[in-house]
Design a protein around this motif. Structure first.
Motif, PDB file in Angstrom:
ATOM      1  N   ASN A 168       0.957   4.832   2.246  1.00 19.93           N
ATOM      2  CA  ASN A 168       0.251   6.116   2.347  1.00 19.93           C
ATOM      3  C   ASN A 168       0.072   6.710   0.933  1.00 19.93           C
ATOM      4  O   ASN A 168       0.942   6.542   0.076  1.00 19.93           O
ATOM      5  CB  ASN A 168       1.096   7.043   3.250  1.00 19.93           C
ATOM      6  N   SER A 169      -1.062   7.398   0.719  1.00 24.66           N
ATOM      7  CA  SER A 169      -1.372   7.837  -0.644  1.00 24.66           C
ATOM      8  C   SER A 169      -0.362   8.861  -1.184  1.00 24.66           C
ATOM      9  O   SER A 169      -0.049   8.850  -2.370  1.00 24.66           O
ATOM     10  CB  SER A 169      -2.791   8.406  -0.719  1.00 24.66           C
ATOM     11  N   ASN A 170       0.179   9.726  -0.312  1.00 26.15           N
ATOM     12  CA  ASN A 170       1.183  10.678  -0.805  1.00 26.15           C
ATOM     13  C   ASN A 170       2.467   9.964  -1.195  1.00 26.15           C
ATOM     14  O   ASN A 170       3.117  10.326  -2.172  1.00 26.15           O
ATOM     15  CB  ASN A 170       1.497  11.750   0.248  1.00 26.15           C
ATOM     16  N   MET A 171       2.797   8.939  -0.408  1.00 30.37           N
ATOM     17  CA  MET A 171       3.986   8.144  -0.773  1.00 30.37           C
ATOM     18  C   MET A 171       3.753   7.465  -2.117  1.00 30.37           C
ATOM     19  O   MET A 171       4.622   7.449  -2.985  1.00 30.37           O
ATOM     20  CB  MET A 171       4.273   7.090   0.296  1.00 30.37           C
ATOM     21  N   TYR A 172       2.535   6.926  -2.290  1.00 31.45           N
ATOM     22  CA  TYR A 172       2.241   6.203  -3.537  1.00 31.45           C
ATOM     23  C   TYR A 172       2.297   7.150  -4.741  1.00 31.45           C
ATOM     24  O   TYR A 172       2.797   6.789  -5.807  1.00 31.45           O
ATOM     25  CB  TYR A 172       0.866   5.535  -3.441  1.00 31.45           C
ATOM     26  N   LYS A 173       1.791   8.374  -4.533  1.00 36.00           N
ATOM     27  CA  LYS A 173       1.765   9.343  -5.650  1.00 36.00           C
ATOM     28  C   LYS A 173       3.144   9.933  -5.927  1.00 36.00           C
ATOM     29  O   LYS A 173       3.371  10.519  -6.976  1.00 36.00           O
ATOM     30  CB  LYS A 173       0.810  10.505  -5.294  1.00 36.00           C
ATOM     31  N   ASN A 174       4.058   9.832  -4.959  1.00 30.76           N
ATOM     32  CA  ASN A 174       5.383  10.436  -5.119  1.00 30.76           C
ATOM     33  C   ASN A 174       6.026  10.010  -6.439  1.00 30.76           C
ATOM     34  O   ASN A 174       6.015   8.835  -6.790  1.00 30.76           O
ATOM     35  CB  ASN A 174       6.264  10.013  -3.938  1.00 30.76           C
ATOM     36  N   GLN A 175       6.571  10.989  -7.138  1.00 27.60           N
ATOM     37  CA  GLN A 175       7.103  10.722  -8.483  1.00 27.60           C
ATOM     38  C   GLN A 175       8.170   9.624  -8.469  1.00 27.60           C
ATOM     39  O   GLN A 175       8.230   8.789  -9.382  1.00 27.60           O
ATOM     40  CB  GLN A 175       7.667  12.015  -9.087  1.00 27.60           C
ATOM     41  N   LEU A 218      -6.949   5.018   4.862  1.00 22.75           N
ATOM     42  CA  LEU A 218      -5.709   4.275   5.094  1.00 22.75           C
ATOM     43  C   LEU A 218      -5.419   4.196   6.591  1.00 22.75           C
ATOM     44  O   LEU A 218      -5.995   4.946   7.389  1.00 22.75           O
ATOM     45  CB  LEU A 218      -4.550   4.971   4.367  1.00 22.75           C
ATOM     46  N   ALA A 219      -4.494   3.287   6.949  1.00 19.55           N
ATOM     47  CA  ALA A 219      -4.189   3.087   8.368  1.00 19.55           C
ATOM     48  C   ALA A 219      -3.727   4.382   9.033  1.00 19.55           C
ATOM     49  O   ALA A 219      -3.962   4.605  10.220  1.00 19.55           O
ATOM     50  CB  ALA A 219      -3.126   2.011   8.501  1.00 19.55           C
ATOM     51  N   CYS A 220      -3.088   5.280   8.245  1.00 20.06           N
ATOM     52  CA  CYS A 220      -2.583   6.526   8.821  1.00 20.06           C
ATOM     53  C   CYS A 220      -3.697   7.556   9.031  1.00 20.06           C
ATOM     54  O   CYS A 220      -3.464   8.643   9.545  1.00 20.06           O
ATOM     55  CB  CYS A 220      -1.483   7.097   7.938  1.00 20.06           C
ATOM     56  N   GLY A 221      -4.921   7.238   8.593  1.00 25.78           N
ATOM     57  CA  GLY A 221      -6.059   8.122   8.856  1.00 25.78           C
ATOM     58  C   GLY A 221      -6.482   8.912   7.639  1.00 25.78           C
ATOM     59  O   GLY A 221      -7.599   9.411   7.588  1.00 25.78           O
ATOM     60  N   VAL A 222      -5.586   9.049   6.639  1.00 24.90           N
ATOM     61  CA  VAL A 222      -5.978   9.839   5.459  1.00 24.90           C
ATOM     62  C   VAL A 222      -6.772   8.961   4.491  1.00 24.90           C
ATOM     63  O   VAL A 222      -6.716   7.730   4.559  1.00 24.90           O
ATOM     64  CB  VAL A 222      -4.760  10.452   4.718  1.00 24.90           C
ATOM     65  N   THR A 223      -7.516   9.633   3.612  1.00 28.57           N
ATOM     66  CA  THR A 223      -8.269   8.894   2.594  1.00 28.57           C
ATOM     67  C   THR A 223      -7.575   9.102   1.257  1.00 28.57           C
ATOM     68  O   THR A 223      -7.239  10.227   0.903  1.00 28.57           O
ATOM     69  CB  THR A 223      -9.714   9.442   2.525  1.00 28.57           C
ATOM     70  N   GLY A 224      -7.345   8.029   0.548  1.00 30.97           N
ATOM     71  CA  GLY A 224      -6.677   8.149  -0.754  1.00 30.97           C
ATOM     72  C   GLY A 224      -6.315   6.782  -1.287  1.00 30.97           C
ATOM     73  O   GLY A 224      -6.740   5.746  -0.734  1.00 30.97           O
ATOM     74  N   GLN A 225      -5.519   6.770  -2.355  1.00 34.32           N
ATOM     75  CA  GLN A 225      -5.131   5.495  -2.956  1.00 34.32           C
ATOM     76  C   GLN A 225      -3.874   4.959  -2.281  1.00 34.32           C
ATOM     77  O   GLN A 225      -2.900   5.696  -2.137  1.00 34.32           O
ATOM     78  CB  GLN A 225      -4.872   5.679  -4.463  1.00 34.32           C
TER      79      GLN A 225
END
Ligand code: C5P
Length: 398
Positions: free
Chosen positions: A122-129, A153-160
């Protein structure tokens, strides 16, 4: 001899895509040992990988292996390359901290072959410091980490966070397993990092360059069989293995060192961010403030040598020289002027104001401008891929 690649699958939804990767590698007669974490088996069955790889899939650290006396050591010893795809945040953290609590993490520690990690999450996980710090640590250890793609992404959000396309992972594996040897016997000198100009014994003027671009070029040239000298100003990066590393400080020192090596070089690539000015008179003692908050300090700066221009004047016949032009406006026009004034064979121009290009970034967006006026613009790429493209172009000129 057939190459053997270990594919470590960890527990992310993208695990199902790895079946296609294994199938493609097998079709190329590459031996594949699939190692799965317990969590990965919740997403795709070991039977799928067993069928595609045509050999037992390794999951359990405590399994009594028929093939090896000590399973994790035996399997690791057989590998020419280990790939972790998808690499979850949890697995990345384990590798970054040297944990070995399951078969795959134990094999990672026992493995001495190159290691490629392909994060997907998930993109927030990836961005997590914490995740970013762990990825940085892996890179500092010399492991290769692919950049996830952006999209839905599979979770529905759009991001890296998307697993890169299987084509991209497959190409990277092929590049690592069968490195080109097209620079065998060539001597390549690369400069990288920022030069530093002393103000006094404790202060200096430098810039934001980390040296990533130059280090990637040096590393790739070495993999292609060249003898590489990396003349490096200030950089936080570990010198690449197998490369002659010459640390320097200021622009004048960098210029002197490069002039000394120039006659023995076939190829010279200037990726360093060289300071254009130095302090006219360096203070012998640490400069003191008066304590007055409105105090002003005037430093007189004088120009530094233009290293590539200096080397360009003494260019040997058939010596190839490449430079960079980091621009913020009129990119092509400015780059062309530099190509001529520095007597380069081609110049790599980039707009440092663009996102994903320039200093500190792991990616770059570049345009090659050649002597014959040819212009070639490349899409956003990792600095490793830009390095490979630069050296491909150099090879064509040889
Ligand atoms: O002129 P400019 O600094 O933009 O040119 C960039 C190119 O010239 C880079 O390849 C850089 O490494 C090189 N350069 C140099 N000596 C300098 C300044 C830049 O070799 N003093």
């Amino acid at each position: 001899m057939a190459k053997t690649v270990g594919i470590g699958v960890t527990g992310g939804i993208a695990a199902y895509k790895i079946a296609d990767l294994v199938s493609r590698l097998k079709k190329e007669d590459i031996d594949v040992i699939v190692i799965m974490t317990e969590a990965a088996t919740k997403f795709i069955t070991p039977l799928t990988f067993k069928t595609l790889s045509d050999r037992e899939v390794l999951v359990d650290l405590w399994d009594d292996s028929k093939e090896w006396k000590v399973q994790h050591v035996g399997a690791a010893e057989q590998l020419d390359l280990l790939v972790i795809a998808p690499a979850t945040a949890n697995f990345i953290a384990k590798v970054a901290h040297g944990l070995a609590d399951d078969l795959l993490s134990t094999i990672v520690l026992a493995n001495t072959a190159p290691l490629l990690l392909v994060p997907a999450m998930n993109s927030n996980m990836y961005k997590n410091q914490a995740v970013q710090d762990n990825i940085k640590k892996l890179k500092d250890y010399g492991y290769m980490v692919m950049e996830p793609n952006s999209g839905v992404l599979a979770c529905g959000v759009t991001g890296q966070g998307r697993l890169p396309e299987i084509d991209q992972i497959y190409a990277e594996i092929k590049r690592l397993l069968f490195p080109k040897q097209d620079l065998l016997g060539k001597r390549v000198m690369v400069n990288a990092g920022t030069t530093c100009e002393d103000i006094d014994p404790v202060r200096f003027i430098a810039n934001r360059s980390t040296g990533k671009m130059g280090f990637s070029i040096a590393q790739d040239a070495q993999t292609r069989g060249a003898d590489v000298i990396l003349v490096c100003g200030n950089s936080p990066l570990e010198p690449p293995l197998g490369v002659e590393f010459v640390p320097v400080w200021g622009a004048e020192e960098m210029c002197e060192v490069m002039q000394k090596y120039q006659p023995a070089c076939d190829i010279i690539i200037g990726a360093a961010a060289v300071g254009d000015f130095r302090i006219k008179t360096r203070a012998e003692q640490k400069m003191k403030k008066t304590g007055n908050a409105s105090e002003e300090l005037v430093l007189t700066l004088v120009g530094t040598p233009d290293i590539l221009k200096t080397l360009g004047k003494n260019k040997k016949p058939k010596q190839i020289m490449v430079g960079f032009a980091a621009e913020t406006e009129n990119i092509l026009e400015n780059a062309k002027k530099k190509l001529d004034s520095k007597n380069l064979d081609f110049i790599v121009a980039n707009d440092v104001t663009m996102e994903g290009a320039g200093f500190s970034s792991d990616t770059n967006i570049v345009t090659f401008i050649s002597r014959n006026g040819e212009i070639e613009s490349l899409p956003k790429m990792s600095k490793q891929d830009v390095a490979a493209a630069i050296l491909d172009k150099v090879v064509k000129l040889l």
